[in-house]
Design an enzyme around this catalytic site. Structure first.
Site, PDB file in Angstrom:
ATOM      1  N   ASP A 101       0.839  -1.120  -0.004  1.00  0.00           N
ATOM      2  CA  ASP A 101      -0.056   0.034   0.093  1.00  0.00           C
ATOM      3  C   ASP A 101       0.977   1.255  -0.061  1.00  0.00           C
ATOM      4  O   ASP A 101       2.015   1.319   0.511  1.00  0.00           O
ATOM      5  CB  ASP A 101      -0.893  -0.191   1.356  1.00  0.00           C
ATOM      6  CG  ASP A 101      -2.193   0.752   1.061  1.00  0.00           C
ATOM      7  OD1 ASP A 101      -2.354   1.401   0.000  1.00  0.00           O
ATOM      8  OD2 ASP A 101      -2.654   1.253   2.168  1.00  0.00           O
TER       9      ASP A 101
ATOM     10  N   HIS B 127       2.256   3.175  -8.813  1.00  0.00           N
ATOM     11  CA  HIS B 127       2.286   1.849  -9.301  1.00  0.00           C
ATOM     12  C   HIS B 127       3.213   1.472  -9.907  1.00  0.00           C
ATOM     13  O   HIS B 127       3.829   0.160  -9.713  1.00  0.00           O
ATOM     14  CB  HIS B 127       0.812   1.469  -9.926  1.00  0.00           C
ATOM     15  CG  HIS B 127      -0.332   1.928  -9.237  1.00  0.00           C
ATOM     16  ND1 HIS B 127      -0.475   1.586  -7.811  1.00  0.00           N
ATOM     17  CD2 HIS B 127      -1.503   2.618  -9.693  1.00  0.00           C
ATOM     18  CE1 HIS B 127      -1.624   1.994  -7.350  1.00  0.00           C
ATOM     19  NE2 HIS B 127      -2.355   2.671  -8.488  1.00  0.00           N
TER      20      HIS B 127
ATOM     21  N   SER C 268     -10.367  -7.858  -4.917  1.00  0.00           N
ATOM     22  CA  SER C 268     -11.792  -8.009  -5.469  1.00  0.00           C
ATOM     23  C   SER C 268     -12.481  -6.506  -5.711  1.00  0.00           C
ATOM     24  O   SER C 268     -13.292  -6.125  -6.491  1.00  0.00           O
ATOM     25  CB  SER C 268     -12.629  -8.939  -4.776  1.00  0.00           C
ATOM     26  OG  SER C 268     -11.921  -9.867  -4.687  1.00  0.00           O
ATOM     27  N   GLU C 269     -12.035  -5.506  -4.708  1.00  0.00           N
ATOM     28  CA  GLU C 269     -12.762  -4.411  -4.545  1.00  0.00           C
ATOM     29  C   GLU C 269     -12.021  -3.219  -5.397  1.00  0.00           C
ATOM     30  O   GLU C 269     -12.479  -2.247  -5.339  1.00  0.00           O
ATOM     31  CB  GLU C 269     -12.735  -3.933  -2.922  1.00  0.00           C
ATOM     32  CG  GLU C 269     -13.645  -4.604  -1.867  1.00  0.00           C
ATOM     33  CD  GLU C 269     -13.102  -6.128  -1.696  1.00  0.00           C
ATOM     34  OE1 GLU C 269     -11.971  -6.312  -1.738  1.00  0.00           O
ATOM     35  OE2 GLU C 269     -13.754  -7.206  -1.654  1.00  0.00           O
TER      36      GLU C 269
ATOM     37  N   LEU D  66      11.973 -19.844  -4.851  1.00  0.00           N
ATOM     38  CA  LEU D  66      10.698 -18.698  -4.232  1.00  0.00           C
ATOM     39  C   LEU D  66       9.487 -19.203  -5.031  1.00  0.00           C
ATOM     40  O   LEU D  66       9.508 -19.088  -6.133  1.00  0.00           O
ATOM     41  CB  LEU D  66      11.153 -17.366  -4.198  1.00  0.00           C
ATOM     42  CG  LEU D  66      10.301 -16.495  -3.332  1.00  0.00           C
ATOM     43  CD1 LEU D  66      10.027 -16.422  -2.036  1.00  0.00           C
ATOM     44  CD2 LEU D  66      10.330 -14.924  -4.090  1.00  0.00           C
TER      45      LEU D  66
ATOM     46  N   GLU E  83       1.852 -13.373  12.234  1.00  0.00           N
ATOM     47  CA  GLU E  83       2.086 -12.148  12.759  1.00  0.00           C
ATOM     48  C   GLU E  83       2.118 -11.257  11.960  1.00  0.00           C
ATOM     49  O   GLU E  83       2.649 -11.137  10.989  1.00  0.00           O
ATOM     50  CB  GLU E  83       3.806 -12.314  13.409  1.00  0.00           C
ATOM     51  CG  GLU E  83       3.995 -13.614  14.481  1.00  0.00           C
ATOM     52  CD  GLU E  83       3.367 -13.331  15.588  1.00  0.00           C
ATOM     53  OE1 GLU E  83       2.781 -12.312  15.955  1.00  0.00           O
ATOM     54  OE2 GLU E  83       2.727 -14.308  16.200  1.00  0.00           O
TER      55      GLU E  83
HETATM   56  C1  FPP Z   1      -2.062   0.106  -3.254  1.00  0.00           C
HETATM   57  O1  FPP Z   1      -1.647   1.169  -3.169  1.00  0.00           O
HETATM   58  C2  FPP Z   1      -1.278  -0.585  -4.468  1.00  0.00           C
HETATM   59  C3  FPP Z   1      -2.202  -1.240  -5.632  1.00  0.00           C
HETATM   60  C4  FPP Z   1      -3.767  -1.226  -5.417  1.00  0.00           C
HETATM   61  C5  FPP Z   1      -1.736  -1.952  -6.715  1.00  0.00           C
HETATM   62  C6  FPP Z   1      -0.386  -2.635  -6.131  1.00  0.00           C
HETATM   63  C7  FPP Z   1       0.214  -3.132  -7.599  1.00  0.00           C
HETATM   64  C8  FPP Z   1       1.617  -3.156  -8.015  1.00  0.00           C
HETATM   65  C9  FPP Z   1       2.490  -2.642  -7.117  1.00  0.00           C
HETATM   66  C10 FPP Z   1       1.890  -3.695  -9.248  1.00  0.00           C
HETATM   67  C11 FPP Z   1       1.878  -5.422  -9.137  1.00  0.00           C
HETATM   68  C12 FPP Z   1       2.526  -5.733 -10.398  1.00  0.00           C
HETATM   69  C13 FPP Z   1       2.495  -7.083 -10.765  1.00  0.00           C
HETATM   70  C14 FPP Z   1       3.291  -7.459 -12.090  1.00  0.00           C
HETATM   71  C15 FPP Z   1       2.351  -8.230  -9.681  1.00  0.00           C
HETATM   72  P1  FPP Z   1      -2.802   2.448  -3.303  1.00  0.00           P
HETATM   73  O2  FPP Z   1      -2.833   2.772  -4.595  1.00  0.00           O
HETATM   74  O3  FPP Z   1      -3.638   2.141  -2.483  1.00  0.00           O
HETATM   75  O4  FPP Z   1      -1.999   3.665  -2.415  1.00  0.00           O
HETATM   76  P2  FPP Z   1      -2.461   4.951  -1.785  1.00  0.00           P
HETATM   77  O5  FPP Z   1      -3.088   4.316  -0.444  1.00  0.00           O
HETATM   78  O6  FPP Z   1      -1.320   5.591  -1.145  1.00  0.00           O
HETATM   79  O7  FPP Z   1      -3.652   5.603  -2.459  1.00  0.00           O
END
Ligand code: FPP
Length: 244
Positions: free
Chosen positions: A19, A36, A65-66, A130, A202
């Site tokens: 996040d 992202h 999902s949300e 992994l 944990e």
């Molecule tokens: C949450 O931050 C993050 C996401 C909803 C997307 C996470 C996805 C990636 C890091 C890309 C993954 C890629 C692959 C190939 C698996 P947010 O947008 O909620 O941030 P905020 O809380 O600061 O608004």
């Protein structure tokens, strides 16, 4: 499935809610998409760090999902980013010995993304350093419901539907339950991530925004994990290994 720590103090399975991408971008006056994008780089870093620490499973929450509730340009941006990330990093992940597995409801994603997931899974299926579980269009409640549905479809009698039996139907039935859950970005909630599997996990919450997360932050989380007294509902004295 309760996981015994494989080597002294090293979690076998780490689950991460990545996040803070949006806030990372906002702080820099950039569109959320850039957050992202940096988030993908952070993920690649953390995968390598997990391999170096001999962690066996890493599960990341890439799209819940949300998350469909987000503005459509952010959703399509994320889909495009994931497609680009697969084509950019798949060979590298393969060379690192990473097995990629996708968990979540694939029905709603595009044919293109479904095909990319299939390629990522088949081309890395022989790897064993992994296992990277990418939770995509995933929700903990979805997982429990799909497990119940499939058990019913298989004709499992109600009396035989034990916790162990239902675990066999969960999307990550091949992995031990996570030992360590990390959420970056400062929020203190689970957000419908692995609800079934985190009964004795944990939890570590970090204020670090996901794009800034790396080895040092992972080590901090592991140090916090090591300091915990895991009793799994029992009464073991601190420092005494839990019996299975
Ligand atoms: C949450 O931050 C993050 C996401 C909803 C997307 C996470 C996805 C990636 C890091 C890309 C993954 C890629 C692959 C190939 C698996 P947010 O947008 O909620 O941030 P905020 O809380 O600061 O608004």
């Amino acid at each position: 499935m309760v996981s015994a720590d494989s080597k002294a103090g090293v979690p076998r399975h780490v689950a991460i809610v990545m996040d803070g991408n949006g806030r990372w971008a906002k702080k820099r006056f950039l569109p959320r998409f850039f957050g992202h994008k940096q988030g993908v780089d952070a993920l690649v870093r953390v995968v390598q760090a997990c391999i170096d620490r001999e962690i066996e499973y890493l599960t990341v929450f890439a799209f819940s999902s949300e998350n469909w509730k987000r503005p459509s340009d952010e959703v399509s941006g994320l889909m495009g980013l994931v497609l680009a990330a697969v084509s950019r990093y798949l060979a590298r992940m393969g060379a690192m010995g990473v097995r990629i597995r996708i968990v979540g409801d694939r029905e709603a994603v595009s044919d293109k993304l479904r095909a990319a997931w299939a390629e990522a899974e088949t081309s890395t299926a022989h790897n064993s350093k992994l296992t990277l579980n990418v939770a995509f269009n995933y929700g903990g409640r979805w997982d429990i419901v799909q497990a119940c549905r499939r058990a019913i479809e298989d004709g499992v009698p109600a009396a035989e539907l034990t916790e162990a039996k239902l675990s066999e139907y969960m999307a990550m039935n091949y992995a031990p339950d996570p030992d360590l859950f990390i959420r970056t970005g400062g929020e203190l909630r689970i957000s419908n991530f692995m609800l079934w599997q985190t009964a004795y996990t944990e939890f570590v919450f970090s204020d670090c925004l996901w794009p800034e997360f790396g080895e040092a932050q992972l080590d901090e989380a592991i140090a916090a994990f090591r300091a915990r007294d895991r009793r799994f509902g029992g009464v073991n004295a601190p420092g005494v290994p839990q019996e299975a």
